[in-house]
Structure formats: structure tokens, C-alpha cells
Design a protein around this motif. Structure first.
Motif, PDB file in Angstrom:
ATOM      1  N   SER A  31      -9.603 -20.193  31.830  1.00 13.27           N
ATOM      2  CA  SER A  31     -10.819 -20.187  30.987  1.00 13.27           C
ATOM      3  C   SER A  31     -10.986 -21.503  30.137  1.00 13.27           C
ATOM      4  O   SER A  31      -9.926 -22.257  29.950  1.00 13.27           O
ATOM      5  N   VAL A  32     -12.259 -21.682  29.753  1.00  8.04           N
ATOM      6  CA  VAL A  32     -12.419 -22.915  28.879  1.00  8.04           C
ATOM      7  C   VAL A  32     -13.496 -22.465  27.670  1.00  8.04           C
ATOM      8  O   VAL A  32     -14.209 -21.715  28.179  1.00  8.04           O
ATOM      9  N   GLU A  33     -13.079 -22.801  26.531  1.00  6.21           N
ATOM     10  CA  GLU A  33     -13.878 -22.639  25.462  1.00  6.21           C
ATOM     11  C   GLU A  33     -14.363 -24.030  24.738  1.00  6.21           C
ATOM     12  O   GLU A  33     -13.615 -24.719  24.308  1.00  6.21           O
ATOM     13  N   LEU A  34     -15.390 -24.171  24.701  1.00  8.35           N
ATOM     14  CA  LEU A  34     -16.337 -25.266  24.152  1.00  8.35           C
ATOM     15  C   LEU A  34     -16.375 -25.124  22.768  1.00  8.35           C
ATOM     16  O   LEU A  34     -17.031 -24.348  22.291  1.00  8.35           O
ATOM     17  N   TYR A  35     -15.915 -26.366  21.958  1.00  7.75           N
ATOM     18  CA  TYR A  35     -16.018 -26.011  20.636  1.00  7.75           C
ATOM     19  C   TYR A  35     -17.460 -25.996  19.906  1.00  7.75           C
ATOM     20  O   TYR A  35     -17.722 -25.260  18.994  1.00  7.75           O
TER      21      TYR A  35
END
Length: 64
Positions: A31-35
Motif C-alpha cells: 500500500s501507499v499513503e500519500l501525505y
């Protein structure tokens, strides 16, 4: 994910950093969580948390 053109928009830099990781080995990224997508972005402003399938996490950011 398409690699965006680098401009003066700091969110574009954030996307470019993530795009490089996805280009290297997308099968390893869980997963990737963009700030910048958070309702209250952290102090660094732009970056991402990448979670790998082995449970480890990587944090990339740039400081304003």
C-alpha cells in the motif's frame, strides 16, 4: 501510476517519488499513503508511507 511532469507543485514531487518506487518493483508494495491526501498533512507536508508485503514500511518526504 503515470509519472507526472515535474513542476513547481510540491504534490507533483510527492507523486514522482512514489512513481519511482512503483516502477522498480510494484509487486512488493502492499500500500501507499500519500501525505497530501490526508485531511491534516504532517509537518513535512508532502511524501508517502509505503508498506511492503513483508510488513516493513518506508517513509519518503521532502522538507519545505
Amino acid at each position: 501510476m503515470e509519472v507526472p511532469a515535474l513542476t513547481g507543485d510540491l504534490a507533483t514531487v510527492e507523486h514522482a517519488l512514489v512513481a519511482q518506487l512503483l516502477a522498480v518493483d510494484p509487486g512488493e508494495i502492499a500500500s501507499v499513503e500519500l501525505y497530501s491526501a490526508r485531511p491534516a498533512p504532517p509537518a513535512v507536508g508532502h511524501g508517502a508511507t509505503i508498506e511492503w508485503h513483508d510488513g516493513s514500511k518506508s517513509f519518503i518526504n521532502h522538507v519545505r
